[in-house]
Design a protein around this motif. Structure first.
Motif, PDB file in Angstrom:
ATOM      1  N   LEU A  11       0.817  -1.206   0.000  1.00  0.00           N
ATOM      2  CA  LEU A  11       0.000   0.000   0.000  1.00  0.00           C
ATOM      3  C   LEU A  11       0.855   1.263   0.000  1.00  0.00           C
ATOM      4  CD1 LEU A  11      -3.028   0.738   0.055  1.00  0.00           C
ATOM      5  CD2 LEU A  11      -2.856   0.895   2.547  1.00  0.00           C
ATOM      6  N   ALA A  12       2.125   1.125   0.397  1.00  0.00           N
ATOM      7  CA  ALA A  12       3.037   2.271   0.382  1.00  0.00           C
ATOM      8  C   ALA A  12       3.241   2.804  -1.025  1.00  0.00           C
ATOM      9  CB  ALA A  12       4.383   1.860   0.991  1.00  0.00           C
ATOM     10  N   ILE A  13       3.130   1.947  -2.039  1.00  0.00           N
ATOM     11  CA  ILE A  13       3.382   2.378  -3.418  1.00  0.00           C
ATOM     12  C   ILE A  13       2.334   3.386  -3.897  1.00  0.00           C
ATOM     13  CG2 ILE A  13       3.594   1.611  -5.813  1.00  0.00           C
ATOM     14  CD1 ILE A  13       4.722  -1.015  -4.762  1.00  0.00           C
ATOM     15  N   PRO A  14       1.024   3.047  -3.854  1.00  0.00           N
ATOM     16  CA  PRO A  14       0.061   4.054  -4.320  1.00  0.00           C
ATOM     17  C   PRO A  14      -0.022   5.271  -3.410  1.00  0.00           C
ATOM     18  CG  PRO A  14      -1.082   2.143  -3.434  1.00  0.00           C
ATOM     19  CD  PRO A  14       0.368   1.774  -3.521  1.00  0.00           C
ATOM     20  N   LEU A  15       0.024   5.066  -2.099  1.00  0.00           N
ATOM     21  CA  LEU A  15      -0.087   6.205  -1.188  1.00  0.00           C
ATOM     22  C   LEU A  15       1.083   7.174  -1.356  1.00  0.00           C
ATOM     23  CD1 LEU A  15      -1.359   4.565   2.139  1.00  0.00           C
ATOM     24  CD2 LEU A  15      -2.671   5.829   0.430  1.00  0.00           C
ATOM     25  N   GLY A  16       2.295   6.628  -1.345  1.00  0.00           N
ATOM     26  CA  GLY A  16       3.473   7.475  -1.494  1.00  0.00           C
ATOM     27  C   GLY A  16       3.559   8.123  -2.859  1.00  0.00           C
ATOM     28  N   SER A  17       3.176   7.396  -3.901  1.00  0.00           N
ATOM     29  CA  SER A  17       3.258   7.929  -5.260  1.00  0.00           C
ATOM     30  C   SER A  17       2.224   9.023  -5.493  1.00  0.00           C
ATOM     31  CB  SER A  17       3.071   6.801  -6.280  1.00  0.00           C
ATOM     32  OG  SER A  17       4.105   5.841  -6.163  1.00  0.00           O
ATOM     33  N   PHE A  18       0.999   8.814  -5.021  1.00  0.00           N
ATOM     34  CA  PHE A  18      -0.027   9.840  -5.177  1.00  0.00           C
ATOM     35  C   PHE A  18       0.328  11.093  -4.377  1.00  0.00           C
ATOM     36  CE2 PHE A  18      -3.267   6.438  -6.364  1.00  0.00           C
ATOM     37  CZ  PHE A  18      -3.305   6.844  -7.697  1.00  0.00           C
ATOM     38  N   LEU A  19       0.920  10.901  -3.202  1.00  0.00           N
ATOM     39  CA  LEU A  19       1.348  12.050  -2.409  1.00  0.00           C
ATOM     40  C   LEU A  19       2.464  12.806  -3.126  1.00  0.00           C
ATOM     41  CD1 LEU A  19       1.213  13.729   0.156  1.00  0.00           C
ATOM     42  CD2 LEU A  19       2.781  12.102   1.240  1.00  0.00           C
ATOM     43  N   MET A  20       3.380  12.071  -3.712  1.00  0.00           N
ATOM     44  CA  MET A  20       4.463  12.703  -4.454  1.00  0.00           C
ATOM     45  C   MET A  20       3.929  13.434  -5.680  1.00  0.00           C
ATOM     46  SD  MET A  20       8.045  10.870  -5.493  1.00  0.00           S
ATOM     47  CE  MET A  20       9.504  11.819  -5.924  1.00  0.00           C
ATOM     48  N   CYS A  21       2.932  12.868  -6.352  1.00  0.00           N
ATOM     49  CA  CYS A  21       2.291  13.520  -7.490  1.00  0.00           C
ATOM     50  C   CYS A  21       1.658  14.831  -7.053  1.00  0.00           C
ATOM     51  CB  CYS A  21       1.243  12.584  -8.092  1.00  0.00           C
ATOM     52  SG  CYS A  21       0.318  13.296  -9.474  1.00  0.00           S
ATOM     53  N   TYR A  22       0.985  14.808  -5.923  1.00  0.00           N
ATOM     54  CA  TYR A  22       0.375  16.029  -5.398  1.00  0.00           C
ATOM     55  C   TYR A  22       1.431  17.079  -5.089  1.00  0.00           C
ATOM     56  CZ  TYR A  22      -2.122  19.162  -2.253  1.00  0.00           C
ATOM     57  OH  TYR A  22      -2.655  20.283  -1.651  1.00  0.00           O
ATOM     58  N   ARG A  23       2.570  16.648  -4.544  1.00  0.00           N
ATOM     59  CA  ARG A  23       3.643  17.590  -4.222  1.00  0.00           C
ATOM     60  C   ARG A  23       4.225  18.220  -5.491  1.00  0.00           C
ATOM     61  NH1 ARG A  23       2.381  19.083   0.671  1.00  0.00           N
ATOM     62  NH2 ARG A  23       2.697  17.490   2.277  1.00  0.00           N
ATOM     63  N   PHE A  24       4.365  17.436  -6.545  1.00  0.00           N
ATOM     64  CA  PHE A  24       4.850  17.998  -7.815  1.00  0.00           C
ATOM     65  C   PHE A  24       3.891  19.072  -8.322  1.00  0.00           C
ATOM     66  CE2 PHE A  24       7.680  14.204  -8.585  1.00  0.00           C
ATOM     67  CZ  PHE A  24       8.830  14.933  -8.826  1.00  0.00           C
ATOM     68  N   LEU A  25       2.590  18.776  -8.270  1.00  0.00           N
ATOM     69  CA  LEU A  25       1.602  19.745  -8.721  1.00  0.00           C
ATOM     70  C   LEU A  25       1.588  20.977  -7.821  1.00  0.00           C
ATOM     71  CD1 LEU A  25      -1.348  17.319  -9.594  1.00  0.00           C
ATOM     72  CD2 LEU A  25       0.202  18.464 -11.184  1.00  0.00           C
ATOM     73  N   GLN A  26       1.773  20.758  -6.519  1.00  0.00           N
ATOM     74  CA  GLN A  26       1.796  21.874  -5.574  1.00  0.00           C
ATOM     75  C   GLN A  26       2.985  22.799  -5.837  1.00  0.00           C
ATOM     76  OE1 GLN A  26       2.579  20.726  -1.477  1.00  0.00           O
ATOM     77  NE2 GLN A  26       1.262  22.366  -0.704  1.00  0.00           N
ATOM     78  N   VAL A  27       4.156  22.202  -6.055  1.00  0.00           N
ATOM     79  CA  VAL A  27       5.351  22.999  -6.332  1.00  0.00           C
ATOM     80  C   VAL A  27       5.220  23.707  -7.675  1.00  0.00           C
ATOM     81  CG1 VAL A  27       7.827  22.872  -6.789  1.00  0.00           C
ATOM     82  CG2 VAL A  27       6.853  21.585  -4.889  1.00  0.00           C
ATOM     83  N   ALA A  28       4.659  23.016  -8.678  1.00  0.00           N
ATOM     84  CA  ALA A  28       4.471  23.628  -9.994  1.00  0.00           C
ATOM     85  C   ALA A  28       3.520  24.814  -9.906  1.00  0.00           C
ATOM     86  CB  ALA A  28       3.935  22.588 -10.980  1.00  0.00           C
ATOM     87  N   TRP A  29       2.455  24.678  -9.146  1.00  0.00           N
ATOM     88  CA  TRP A  29       1.496  25.778  -8.987  1.00  0.00           C
ATOM     89  C   TRP A  29       2.151  26.965  -8.276  1.00  0.00           C
ATOM     90  CZ3 TRP A  29      -2.744  27.789 -10.762  1.00  0.00           C
ATOM     91  CH2 TRP A  29      -3.465  28.694 -10.004  1.00  0.00           C
ATOM     92  N   GLY A  30       2.923  26.676  -7.238  1.00  0.00           N
ATOM     93  CA  GLY A  30       3.621  27.744  -6.536  1.00  0.00           C
ATOM     94  C   GLY A  30       4.636  28.447  -7.417  1.00  0.00           C
ATOM     95  N   PHE A  31       5.334  27.664  -8.255  1.00  0.00           N
ATOM     96  CA  PHE A  31       6.316  28.267  -9.161  1.00  0.00           C
ATOM     97  C   PHE A  31       5.630  29.104 -10.233  1.00  0.00           C
ATOM     98  CE2 PHE A  31       8.821  27.994 -13.108  1.00  0.00           C
ATOM     99  CZ  PHE A  31       9.968  28.654 -12.682  1.00  0.00           C
ATOM    100  N   ALA A  32       4.490  28.639 -10.737  1.00  0.00           N
ATOM    101  CA  ALA A  32       3.762  29.392 -11.762  1.00  0.00           C
ATOM    102  C   ALA A  32       3.274  30.729 -11.216  1.00  0.00           C
ATOM    103  CB  ALA A  32       2.586  28.566 -12.277  1.00  0.00           C
ATOM    104  N   ARG A  33       2.964  30.766  -9.929  1.00  0.00           N
ATOM    105  CA  ARG A  33       2.449  32.002  -9.326  1.00  0.00           C
ATOM    106  C   ARG A  33       3.555  32.956  -8.901  1.00  0.00           C
ATOM    107  NH1 ARG A  33      -1.336  30.684  -4.511  1.00  0.00           N
ATOM    108  NH2 ARG A  33      -1.394  32.965  -4.509  1.00  0.00           N
TER     109      ARG A  33
END
Length: 203
Positions: free
Chosen positions: A145-167
């Motif tokens: 279960l660590a694979i989907p949970l950790g990967s989805f969290l990492m995906c969210y972090r990439f999107l979060q950082v990208a949004w912050g950088f775009a702003r």
């Protein structure tokens, strides 16, 4: 609302990594002590130590480190501590650099999102079986279960950082020499060293 969600998620992420690291360290220490102390022919103590079963310790530590690595990777994206070579990126013009960084963040989000989706399908398939781990005998789907949970969290972090950088045009940056709370202590010491004014002379 989103700010509160991110704050809770940040603390939960940090707590999970800290707890997993602490538990793995303690279990490893106890297992090593048990292995070496069992070799000494000390009456009663040796018999008691040999009666303890620590065969599960190695397996549990492996699982703990896997979970810690997955959540730690997401923490690394959020705080900017992942190692990256940005010599070429920094030499580009502002617009080209902006586009390259957003593209890399999007690629990271896409990759981790795909891993999370495929990991979720894999875990769902395992949950329909009776497979258990060798020593702990826990359902293996809990381990994976660590694979989907950790990967989805990492995906969210990439999107979060990208949004912050775009702003803002800024990326999270980790300073290895920074010690949290040290500035407050320095400011307090500096303030205490300053003279509070000359005392009035009293005749």
């Amino acid at each position: 609302m989103l700010r509160l969600f991110n704050l809770i998620l940040n603390r939960l992420e940090e707590i999970i990594v800290i707890v997993l690291m602490a538990v793995a360290t303690v279990i490893t220490f106890l297992a090593v002590c048990h292995r070496y102390m069992s070799g000494y022919e000390i009456p009663y103590l040796q018999d008691w130590l040999l009666s303890l079963n620590f065969a599960w310790a190695q397996e549990l530590c492996i699982y703990l480190f896997v979970w810690m690595a997955k959540f730690g990777a997401a923490y690394g994206v959020r705080t900017g501590i992942h190692v990256g070579i940005d010599v070429v990126i920094n030499r580009l013009k502002a617009r080209a650099r902006y586009c390259c960084i957003l593209f890399s963040m999007g690629a990271g989000a896409l990759f981790t999102g795909c891993i999370g989706f495929m990991g979720a399908k894999f875990v769902w398939g395992l949950s329909q079986t009776s497979s258990v781990s060798p020593d702990l005998e826990i359902p293996v789907w809990i381990v994976y279960l660590a694979i989907p949970l950790g990967s989805f969290l990492m995906c969210y972090r990439f999107l979060q950082v990208a949004w912050g950088f775009a702003r803002t045009g800024e990326l999270p940056h980790h300073d290895a020499s920074h010690v949290e709370g040290l500035e407050d202590e320095v400011n307090k010491d500096t303030a205490s060293d300053k003279p509070h004014g000359k005392e009035e002379n009293r005749s």
